[in-house]
Design a protein around this motif. Structure first.
Motif, PDB file in Angstrom:
ATOM      1  N   THR A  19       0.807  -1.228   0.000  1.00  0.00           N
ATOM      2  CA  THR A  19       0.000   0.000   0.000  1.00  0.00           C
ATOM      3  C   THR A  19       0.841   1.280   0.000  1.00  0.00           C
ATOM      4  OG1 THR A  19      -0.177  -0.020   2.403  1.00  0.00           O
ATOM      5  CG2 THR A  19      -1.938  -1.101   1.163  1.00  0.00           C
ATOM      6  N   ALA A  22       0.333   3.698  -2.788  1.00  0.00           N
ATOM      7  CA  ALA A  22      -0.889   3.324  -3.499  1.00  0.00           C
ATOM      8  C   ALA A  22      -1.969   4.368  -3.269  1.00  0.00           C
ATOM      9  CB  ALA A  22      -1.387   1.959  -3.025  1.00  0.00           C
ATOM     10  N   ARG A  69     -12.668  -7.415  -0.417  1.00  0.00           N
ATOM     11  CA  ARG A  69     -11.272  -7.786  -0.623  1.00  0.00           C
ATOM     12  C   ARG A  69     -11.136  -9.308  -0.715  1.00  0.00           C
ATOM     13  NH1 ARG A  69      -6.595  -9.676   1.208  1.00  0.00           N
ATOM     14  NH2 ARG A  69      -4.702  -8.444   0.962  1.00  0.00           N
ATOM     15  N   ILE A  94      -5.259  -3.705  -3.618  1.00  0.00           N
ATOM     16  CA  ILE A  94      -4.282  -2.822  -2.971  1.00  0.00           C
ATOM     17  C   ILE A  94      -4.939  -1.486  -2.623  1.00  0.00           C
ATOM     18  CG2 ILE A  94      -2.130  -1.544  -3.332  1.00  0.00           C
ATOM     19  CD1 ILE A  94      -1.168  -4.051  -4.942  1.00  0.00           C
ATOM     20  N   GLY A  95      -5.793  -0.979  -3.491  1.00  0.00           N
ATOM     21  CA  GLY A  95      -6.533   0.258  -3.205  1.00  0.00           C
ATOM     22  C   GLY A  95      -7.474   0.083  -2.016  1.00  0.00           C
ATOM     23  N   ASP A  97      -7.020  -2.091   0.393  1.00  0.00           N
ATOM     24  CA  ASP A  97      -6.147  -2.179   1.563  1.00  0.00           C
ATOM     25  C   ASP A  97      -5.710  -0.795   2.032  1.00  0.00           C
ATOM     26  OD1 ASP A  97      -6.317  -4.928   1.594  1.00  0.00           O
ATOM     27  OD2 ASP A  97      -4.357  -5.252   0.659  1.00  0.00           O
ATOM     28  N   ARG A  98      -5.432   0.086   1.083  1.00  0.00           N
ATOM     29  CA  ARG A  98      -5.019   1.452   1.420  1.00  0.00           C
ATOM     30  C   ARG A  98      -6.150   2.190   2.139  1.00  0.00           C
ATOM     31  NH1 ARG A  98      -3.562   5.135   3.418  1.00  0.00           N
ATOM     32  NH2 ARG A  98      -2.529   6.983   2.630  1.00  0.00           N
ATOM     33  N   GLU A 101      -6.493   0.760   5.632  1.00  0.00           N
ATOM     34  CA  GLU A 101      -5.413   1.288   6.472  1.00  0.00           C
ATOM     35  C   GLU A 101      -5.772   2.673   6.992  1.00  0.00           C
ATOM     36  OE1 GLU A 101      -1.401   1.890   4.795  1.00  0.00           O
ATOM     37  OE2 GLU A 101      -1.228  -0.283   4.916  1.00  0.00           O
TER      38      GLU A 101
END
Length: 147
Positions: A19, A22, A69, A94-95, A97-98, A101
């Protein structure tokens, strides 16, 4: 998709540093509903505190993002897509996950104010403890031995 390509995609999405750098996607379909993910995340992070009603909304969004996800990851794991589609899915994971986060790391914007509030709460707890320990918490300050 070739096995080595599938493993490559899975390694990319499961990498801890995936991430870094990202971007959060502008819009994403999550559980069949189109949402403005970037706007939502920035709107939530911009506030000093999150009201109780918003807290539930954030928690629900996080649950839905985690579920999405997992579903997207399963498409790659189970080799249900071609490599090009797999790359798009990996990028979207990944987006997600970002965004997760960012939502998981919500903190008060006023760190100094929050530290002062915490210190005041600590002092209050300490004073209450001392009052109880000294037997002065029931309004009978100075009255000992039943006098």
């Amino acid at each position: 998709m070739q096995e080595y390509q599938r493993k490559q995609l899975l390694e990319r999405v499961n990498k801890e540093s995936a991430t870094i750098g990202a971007d959060i996607p502008d819009r994403i379909e999550v559980q069949g509903e189109e949402i403005d993910l970037r706007t939502f995340v920035f709107e939530i992070k911009r506030r000093d505190t999150i009201p109780e009603g918003e807290r539930e909304r954030v928690e629900r969004a996080k649950r839905n993002l985690r579920r999405e996800r997992l579903e997207r990851l399963a498409e790659i794991e189970e080799n249900r897509v071609d490599f090009a589609t797999g790359e798009e899915i990996a990028a979207s994971i990944i987006g997600i996950d970002r965004a997760l986060e960012a939502l998981d790391n919500l903190r008060p914007a006023d760190v100094e104010g929050e530290a002062r509030r915490q210190e005041a709460m600590d002092q209050k707890r300490w004073m209450n403890f001392l009052k109880k320990a000294l037997g002065r918490d029931d309004g009978s300050a100075g009255k000992r031995g039943g006098y």
